[in-house]
Design an enzyme around this catalytic site. Structure first.
Site, short mmCIF file in Angstrom:
data_model
loop_
_atom_site.label_atom_id
_atom_site.label_comp_id
_atom_site.label_asym_id
_atom_site.label_seq_id
_atom_site.Cartn_x
_atom_site.Cartn_y
_atom_site.Cartn_z
N ASP A 550 0.85 -1.18 0.00
CA ASP A 550 0.00 0.00 0.00
C ASP A 550 0.89 1.24 0.00
O ASP A 550 2.10 1.15 0.29
CB ASP A 550 -0.91 -0.03 1.23
CG ASP A 550 -1.83 1.17 1.31
OD1 ASP A 550 -2.35 1.57 0.25
OD2 ASP A 550 -2.00 1.71 2.41
N PHE A 779 -10.68 24.49 -6.82
CA PHE A 779 -9.92 23.44 -7.51
C PHE A 779 -10.81 22.22 -7.73
O PHE A 779 -11.58 21.84 -6.86
CB PHE A 779 -8.69 23.05 -6.68
CG PHE A 779 -7.87 21.95 -7.26
CD1 PHE A 779 -6.78 22.24 -8.07
CD2 PHE A 779 -8.17 20.62 -7.02
CE1 PHE A 779 -6.01 21.23 -8.61
CE2 PHE A 779 -7.41 19.60 -7.55
CZ PHE A 779 -6.33 19.91 -8.36
#
Length: 1654
Positions: A550, A779
């Protein structure tokens, strides 16, 4: 066109899903049922866009999820047939229920038309009671007509009912246990067994019980961890339960004294007026329909529907890092209609609604449901849609929101995160078990063969003796064929050791404990030791071929650090880094305390971290600056800007700065100035043009964001204790960096930001300025930029627009965009050319190594196999081994490698050559810029004079002159040259990206008021539009983001954990492929790939998406290029949507998996937990001989960890979700290196040698039984007395085999860590395979033949005292036990210690004691003369003892000679490096190479062992002085493993358990008599504490140099012949004197002759 078609498909999939869901609801109200065809439509695959231009996410399980089990296909068929009869669709027969119970199988049933849940806090209402179970009073699950399951989770592998069935299957999957079960059944048949009736079944049951008990204990520990999770507390809102003592009517924090009015947070009002209280409830007791209250920074205990919250604009922020790996916070809002009701205390108490939602499934990215509210005006039910924005899943954390109220909709194993876990994890078995089963099968064949052979001999003997009545005493009787054959099988069956598995369990328990006791894998910061939760697969740690990791929390540290920025053509490094991470004692594990003023662990950081050492350079009187992080959502900054501490003692700074810079300069940060230099320059010369631009840039960083500053209550405001909250961790890094540099965001009041600055220095009073934020243009993934419009003080006629975003997006919006794009193409062309040169260099180096490594005639090495597997991992070591082997063959045939420098230099040669290519490219670009723009130092004399006068007037005489900074930033002409600034900025961004930093470009422009007002009207209209609001807002916002001026660029580091790049580099050198599987965005994953060295600058990054027209052709083309070796380094990047597309097409999936096995690395982004597990399973199924390892830290990694052969959990700050389900756990990713390279290899070698030794001793012993049958007419008579026979495995030979299985170490840990290529020994299974087994079996058979026949000849045919069976058996027994003990403990075990001698003495000495005690124990005499034979007959015969001596030593001599010749002629890698380890100079280099991994064990204080404490208690403390613990490393002077210089021992301080310099070790006095306290300048102390003599090191270095020079000038024609080479080897090994006499020997002979004459 293709994108439009995909959008149509997505919309069709979304509409289909919604239509099918609504159709179920319509069927519910109308009473009609859908037909089978409609039901089958729910199986269709849905494609839903996760992120614009990011690809699609596929939910392959459609509307429902079905649990995989053994009857999956049968269940699907049954469900298809029963769709028309809903009333019978959920009926399961009794046998299936019993199997589900005992096999722990969980079936996920389908509801007819969704899950219906009332939303009501009052459980006495009629609407609520209609959904309640009659007996329990809980909400009923319509699928089972029972209450919904509780909220308990289970990560263990067994239950009380499933343990025995699963364990019996696991135990009898071991072929030996099945074999012995058959033998036990045959043995219990009357008349067949000659060795007893229950002598097999009883030990078998005992041994199996021990193995099962150990497995039960491991799983019990998992149950304990589950219990800790399930017993966590949360607050539940309950009504009408005043008498319950757990109820609480006060504010949970008890700190808010403000009047909450009628808001739902007024808990007193809820209690007094509405009888609603807060009850502390354990997580496991939560049920569907419960209302829970969550506060900031609390974990979400179940999947909940968000009812209301107290965030701004009704928003709450949720951290889902443990679910999908994303660090950005998610925005979750309650449904508007629900919030209108539940936001008030009365509305929450009297809420009454219903919801219908989909059945539990594993789709983390989609959710569908309907809300039904009663319309009081029309008296009708109104339906509203519910989506994923209204749901918060278990495993999330509430951030930046004080309170939220939610209702549980999924609980326990039905939550999304648990649905993604593997419900029935397989019982893991080691790959070595398969080889053991093959060997067991072979031995079964051998037993059957020799039994039939013995029966044939029995038949032939009967014809010659019994049938002819020669053996008249047998009365011509025979037991019959069946009984005879079975008696032979039973007699020979112990050739397969019955105690094999139980002995292995003992060995593995010891191995796991040795791993847990390793201090080098202990993480002090979180007090996390290494923990082994299973001992079954320990040896597989030494055989790993693939690692699936991960990203978030595993490779990274979950912190964003502002690292660098570029401004007006000059780049700067930010030298303030959080240095000391300590968890708050009173806080949760999410909170990290970072002290900027205490930098003790920055020895591995870059230039900035080494320059800034306030504790060493400055006084301690400056205010303490600290940052308290809470995940990635907020940071509490206390104290003055951290730059202020750097001005406290400027004199000391100037003295030490340059030396520190010279010591810690990396290729990419060469000559970079720091922000300290920048701020100092700005404060000294604030009026220069560069200073004005730089301050404007920092101000832009402090303004362009959406962070919310909150002052801490009850704290002195002079310290500016401010908590910054943001949904983006990048913005937190930017705003804290701006504060570091003196631009402090102190307050946000409405649309006004207050910025505190220090224009007159940090010691002067600050200045407060207010900036009005007019508009935010947010954004998003499509825009990839953010803009803010600000009204700046003293600028009434114009508005400032600041825009930040991706560099390619900003460049397109500059006023000189054509020039910017031209420069971008130029820089890209230069970078592409550089990468091509690097790739070509790597390919040429690989081909060169291949020619050397694969040349014919070289000795076989275990490393050659590693090259055939991965092609690159061990090629350099193989090539250097061959070259040194050929070189040394002409000088010293005994030594194959004389120096470790050759190995390390070859490994590092590639990186050095690549650095040369990079430097050459940069120098070329620099020369071009120099010729085009001229030098930076073009400063006119007037400016120089002004600078000099200001310098003399304002700066102390010892301070550094600012000329270097002026030369660094260049002249005003250069800074005004837009072409130059663009080129340098783009070049800096390319450098930053190569380092794996996240870059943002800043631009600005000024807008007059009239233009702004016109635009603002259009923007406001777009924001208030009811149709396509988002599209219109983005379009209008883009209108004003044009004709911008470039300002600069920033680089933010997603901070990696300590030692991650070095760990990955060594993992790849070991031949292990590392894949990164993450749920984060593609750009973020690729950036981390660069920073952790998973991707190189020259790597070919192949991105696979669903937008590719012919993706199979693309993958096949890449595969061919890899086969031809035309790619230097290839990395595949794929997202979850593309992977889902492959799942639906098995052909594509097979091509993709095949491609992945050929590439160097794979990055899978936007992957769900189930997709991570799918990737692991595909690789594991592709080649079942490879070992896969998965490592992660969050709940989203559980499925991946369970699917892999080995699962490792990082017990980090996100909790213990992954570590609970893992096989092993520790605190940091870097510990994986020692776990695999050291402990993994040791476990593999120990287990392999244990197995070989076990089979060897059994074959040696029981082959003598077969040989002896020729002297007994093959009657089945045992060669050995029965009591001794039964004790052979338990008392006399078990300890040597167990000892080698526990403590064997073929090489030192420092060697294995410095040369990770040696890991291929276990990865390629070179320690245990069928050929090695046959070699040992042949040796055992040969020794059995030698011992038995010599025994018969020497003793049996010549003895005059007693030549019966008993003395023959005693001689054989003595020889075999001694052979086994000596061979195992002294010939096969490389690290000989007191344990080896103890095992030998107990085994051999125990047999002697047994022989002496056996006559006393025997009461009667049988066919073996035990009672009188030893003491009265053969024990007094000297011939007996001589026979024992001969038969004991002869096999050992043969074995020693065999191993000596083998090691001299065909040395293995272990033989070579074991010889190298003995050299002091080599050991020094090895220790320096492994210092980072072995540091804790070498430098930390250790408790005295048992014997030291015992001796101190009796004789008093030792007279030796102990050094106090000062926390310093003994190897502080060793900066890197490349450093060849030595350091005086006085500068190296050992730990308190070592002898200090003033106290000379006593054992050295024996070596140097007459010297009580020698000069320590003659000795050198290594990092481990070992003391070496410097002259010996120098002598070894000279010999090494002479050997290399002689090899370079030797004549090939003068090399010796093979016979001469072998003669020299044997002569030197055996220390024979050669015919040549040296001068020293001649002088010694002359002196002796002179003495004799005198």
């Amino acid at each position: 066109m293709l994108s439009e078609n995909q959008d149509v498909k997505r919309k069709r999939a979304n509409s289909l899903r919604t239509q099918m869901f609504n159709k179920h609801l319509y069927s519910k109200f109308t009473g009609t049922a859908t037909d089978a065809n409609d039901s089958n439509e729910t199986e269709e695959v849905e494609l839903d866009e996760v992120e614009n231009n990011e690809g699609n996410f596929s939910s392959s399980n459609g509307f429902f999820a079905i649990q995989e089990d053994l009857f999956e296909d049968e269940e699907d068929v049954q469900d298809g047939l029963e769709q028309k009869t809903p009333n019978k669709s959920h009926k399961i027969n009794l046998l299936t229920r019993i199997l589900d119970l005992f096999l722990d199988r969980r079936r996920m049933l389908r509801s007819e038309n969704g899950r219906h849940i009332p939303i009501s806090l009052d459980h006495s209402t009629e609407e609520y009671t209609g959904f309640v179970h009659s007996k329990s009073g809980l909400l009923i699950d319509e699928r089972t007509n029972r209450p919904y399951i509780n909220n308990a989770i289970t990560s263990s592998r067994y239950t009380v009912y499933s343990f025995l069935p699963k364990q019996f299957f696991a135990q009898f999957s071991k072929l030996a246990n099945t074999y012995f079960l058959v033998i036990a059944i045959l043995q219990m048949i009357p008349g067949w067994s000659t060795t007893g009736t229950y002598t097999t079944i009883v030990p078998l049951l005992i041994f199996m019980a021990i193995s099962m008990a150990r497995e039960a204990y491991d799983d019990f520990r998992r149950h304990i961890l589950d219990r800790a999770e399930n017993r966590k507390l949360c607050k539940v809102l309950v009504k009408d339960r005043r008498t319950t003592p757990e109820l609480d009517s006060t504010d949970p924090n008890e700190t808010d004294s403000k009047d909450q009015g009628t808001h739902f947070t007024n808990f007193k009002l809820l209690a007094n007026n509405h009888n609603v209280y807060l009850a502390d409830t354990e997580w496991k007791d939560l049920r569907v329909g419960d209302f829970i209250l969550l506060q900031q920074d609390e974990w979400v205990p179940a999947d909940i529907l968000l009812l209301t919250c107290d965030g701004e604009n009704n928003e709450s922020f949720i951290e889902t890092m443990a679910l999908d790996g994303e660090t950005t916070l998610k925005n979750r809002v309650p449904h508007q209609e629900l919030h209108k009701i539940a936001c008030s205390a009365s509305g929450l108490a009297n809420i009454n609604a219903r919801m219908t939602l989909e059945d539990p499934n594993n789709d983390l990215y989609n959710f569908e449901g309907n809300l039904e509210l009663h319309d009081t005006q029309n008296n009708t039910l109104k339906e509203y849609p519910l989506g994923p924005e209204n749901i918060v899943y278990r495993g999330s954390i509430v951030r930046n929101t004080q309170y939220i109220v939610g209702m549980v909709i999924y609980s326990g194993e039905e939550t999304k995160v648990r649905m993604n876990a593997i419900k029935n994890p397989r019982t893991k078995a080691p790959k070595l078990q398969k080889q053991i089963n093959i060997i067991i099968a072979f031995l079964v064949f051998v037993v059957a063969t020799i039994s039939l052979f013995s029966y044939l001999g029995h038949v032939l003997a009967n014809k010659g003796s019994i049938d002819g009545n020669k053996a008249w005493y047998l009365w011509e009787e025979d037991a019959g064929p069946a009984a005879t054959i079975m008696s032979f099988i039973i007699m020979y069956n112990t050739m397969i050791p019955l105690s094999l598995y139980v002995s292995m369990e003992i060995v593995k328990v010891a191995q796991s404990k040795l791993m847990e006791w390793d201090i080098d894998m202990y993480y002090e910061e979180t007090d996390t030791p290494f923990e082994a939760r299973t001992a079954t697969i320990l040896e597989e740690l030494g055989q790993v071929s693939y690692i699936f990791s991960d990203k978030t929390g595993t490779l990274t540290d979950n912190k964003m650090i502002f690292r660098k920025f570029t401004l007006l053509g000059s780049s700067w490094v930010h030298n303030i880094e959080p240095a000391e991470l300590n968890s708050e004692e009173s806080g949760s594990t999410d909170v990290d305390m970072v002290s900027v003023d205490n930098q003790n662990i920055l020895n591995s950081s870059n230039l900035a971290s080494h320059i800034n050492r306030p504790n060493e350079i400055y006084s301690h009187h400056s205010p303490r600056t600290s940052i308290e992080y809470k995940g990635n959502s907020s940071a509490t900054y206390a104290g003055r800007p951290s730059m202020s501490s750097l001005f406290a003692k400027q004199n000391q700074w100037s003295a030490k700065k340059q030396s520190l810079q010279n010591n810690f300069i990396t290729p990419l940060t060469e000559n970079l100035k720091t922000t300290f230099d920048l701020i100092k320059f700005l404060q000294m010369y604030p009026d220069m043009m560069f200073s004005q631009k730089a301050k404007f840039f920092i101000l832009s960083i402090a303004l362009c964001h959406a962070c919310i500053p909150k002052r801490a209550d009850g704290v002195d405001t002079e310290d500016d204790v401010i908590e910054y909250q943001s949904s983006s961790p990048d913005e937190l890094a930017l705003i804290t960096a701006a504060r570091d540099m003196g631009y402090v965001l102190t307050n946000r009041s409405g649309q006004t930001l207050t910025i505190k600055t220090y224009p007159n220095g940090f010691d002067a009073s600050p200045v407060l300025d207010e900036y009005e934020i007019l508009n935010y243009i947010d954004f998003n993934s499509h825009r990839k930029r953010m803009s803010v419009l600000v009204r700046v003080p003293n600028e009434n006629n114009r508005i400032l627009l600041i825009c930040k975003g991706a560099d390619n997006v900003i460049l397109e919006r500059l006023h000189n965009k054509d020039l910017a794009l031209e420069k971008l193409n130029d820089i890209n062309d230069v970078a592409a050319e550089r990468k091509e040169d690097e790739a070509e260099l790597v390919i040429q180096q690989r081909k060169s190594l291949e020619r050397v490594a694969y040349d014919e005639g070289i000795p076989r090495s275990s490393l050659r196999g590693s090259m055939s597997n991965d092609g690159r991992a061990s090629m350099s070591l193989q090539a250097i081994r061959k070259s040194v082997y050929q070189r040394n063959k002409k000088i010293d045939p005994e030594m194959q490698i004389d120096t470790l420098d050759d190995v390390l230099a070859t490994v590092r040669k590639g990186s050095k050559d690549l650095d040369a290519v990079v430097n050459k490219s940069r120098k070329s670009l620099h020369l071009q810029q120099l010729n085009k723009y001229g030098p930076k130092t073009s400063i006119d004399m007037k400016v120089q004079n002004e600078i000099g006068n200001n310098f003399r007037r304002n700066v102390k005489e010892n301070a550094e002159r600012p000329t270097s900074v002026l030369e660094y930033i260049g002249s005003d002409e250069l800074m005004l040259n837009e072409e130059y600034v663009l080129e340098k900025t783009i070049q800096a961004i390319d450098d930053f990206s190569t380092e794996g930093l996240r870059t943002l470009m800043f631009a600005y422009k000024w807008i007059d008021n009239n233009s702004y007002n016109l635009w603002n009207k259009r923007f406001h209209a777009a924001q208030t539009s009811l149709n396509d609001r988002k599209v219109k807002t983005d379009r209008v916002g883009a209108e004003i983001e044009r004709d911008l001026f470039i300002l600069g660029a920033t680089a933010i580091e997603d901070k990696l954990q300590e030692g991650v790049p070095e760990t990955i580099e060594k993992i790849k050198r070991a031949g292990i492929k590392l894949w990164m599987l993450t749920g984060d965005k593609r750009e973020t994953a690729i950036n981390i790939g660069y920073s952790c060295k998973l991707i190189y600058d020259y790597s070919t990054v192949v991105i696979l998406t669903t937008n590719d027209e012919n993706i199979i052709s693309k993958m096949n083309a890449i595969s061919q290029e890899l086969d031809f070796g035309n790619m230097a380094h290839c990395v595949i990047v794929i997202d979850g949507a593309t992977l889902s597309f492959f799942e639906s097409n098995p052909t594509m999936m097979s091509v993709f998996v095949e491609l992945c096995t050929k590439t160097d690395a794979v990055i899978c982004c936007r992957a769900s937990p189930s997709q991570k597990a799918l990737m692991v399973s595909n690789i594991r199924e592709t080649n079942r001989n490879t070992v896969t390892l998965a490592i992660g830290d969050g709940a989203n990694d559980i499925a991946m960890i369970q699917a892999a052969d080995i699962g490792i959990g990082i017990a980090g700050r996100e909790g213990l979700q992954a570590s609970r389900s893992a096989d092993y756990s520790f605190g940091q990713f870097r510990f994986l290196l020692k776990l695999l390279l050291v402990h993994g290899r040791y476990n593999y070698i120990r287990t392999a040698k244990f197995l070989l030794c076990t089979f060897y001793k059994e074959a040696t012993f029981y082959m003598t039984q077969l040989i002896y049958q020729r002297y007994t007419l093959f009657s089945g008579t045992s060669f050995y007395e029965s009591w001794s026979l039964s004790m052979y495995n338990t008392l006399f030979t078990s300890l040597p085999t167990i000892c080698i299985g526990m403590f064997e170490k073929d090489l030192k840990p420092i060697t294995l860590l410095t040369v990770p290529e040696l890991y291929s020994f276990g990865r390629l299974s070179e320690g245990f395979n069928i050929w090695i087994f046959l070699e040992w079996l042949c040796q055992a058979s040969g020794n059995a033949l030698l011992v038995t026949f010599l025994n018969v000849i020497i003793w049996g045919e010549t003895s005059l005292s007693d030549n019966s069976m008993y003395p023959l058996g005693v001689v054989n027994f003595t020889a075999i036990i001694t052979l086994v003990a000596v061979k195992f403990q002294f010939l096969e075990m490389r690290n000989k210690n007191w344990l080896a001698f103890t095992a030998f003495i107990l085994s051999a000495g125990g047999w002697i004691v047994w022989v002496c005690a056996l006559p006393v124990l025997h009461r009667t005499n049988g066919e073996y003369d035990v009672k009188y034979g030893f003491y009265h007959h053969f024990g007094k015969d000297i011939t007996f003892w001589c026979t024992c001596l001969v038969l004991t030593t002869l096999p050992l001599i043969i074995d020693v000679v065999y191993q000596t010749v083998k090691r001299m002629l065909w040395p293995s890698d272990v033989d070579i490096f074991a010889n190298l380890e003995k050299k002091g100079i080599v050991r020094k280099k090895l220790e320096l190479g492994a210092y980072n991994e072995m540091r804790q064990g070498w430098t930390w204080d250790k408790d005295p062992n048992f014997f030291q404490r015992y001796m101190n208690a009796i004789f008093g403390p030792s007279q030796c002085k102990r050094a106090p613990s000062n926390g310093r490393s003994r190897a502080d002077s060793y900066l890197s493993s490349d450093e060849q210089t030595t350091t005086a021992p006085s500068s190296i301080e050992p730990r308190s358990s070592d002898i200090t310099v003033t106290s000379w070790p006593l054992h050295m006095n024996k070596l140097m008599p007459g010297t009580s306290k020698p000069n320590m300048d003659d000795y050198e102390v290594l990092p481990s504490g070992k003391i070496l003599k410097k002259d010996l090191l120098a002598e070894e270095a000279n010999e090494e140099t002479q050997a290399m020079s002689q090899s370079q000038h030797s004549d090939p024609a003068s090399s010796e012949t093979n016979s001469g080479t072998i003669t020299r080897k044997i002569t030197k090994k055996l220390r024979f004197k050669s015919d040549e006499v040296t001068d020293e020997e001649a002088h010694k002979i002359i002196q002796e002759r002179l003495k004799s004459l005198e």
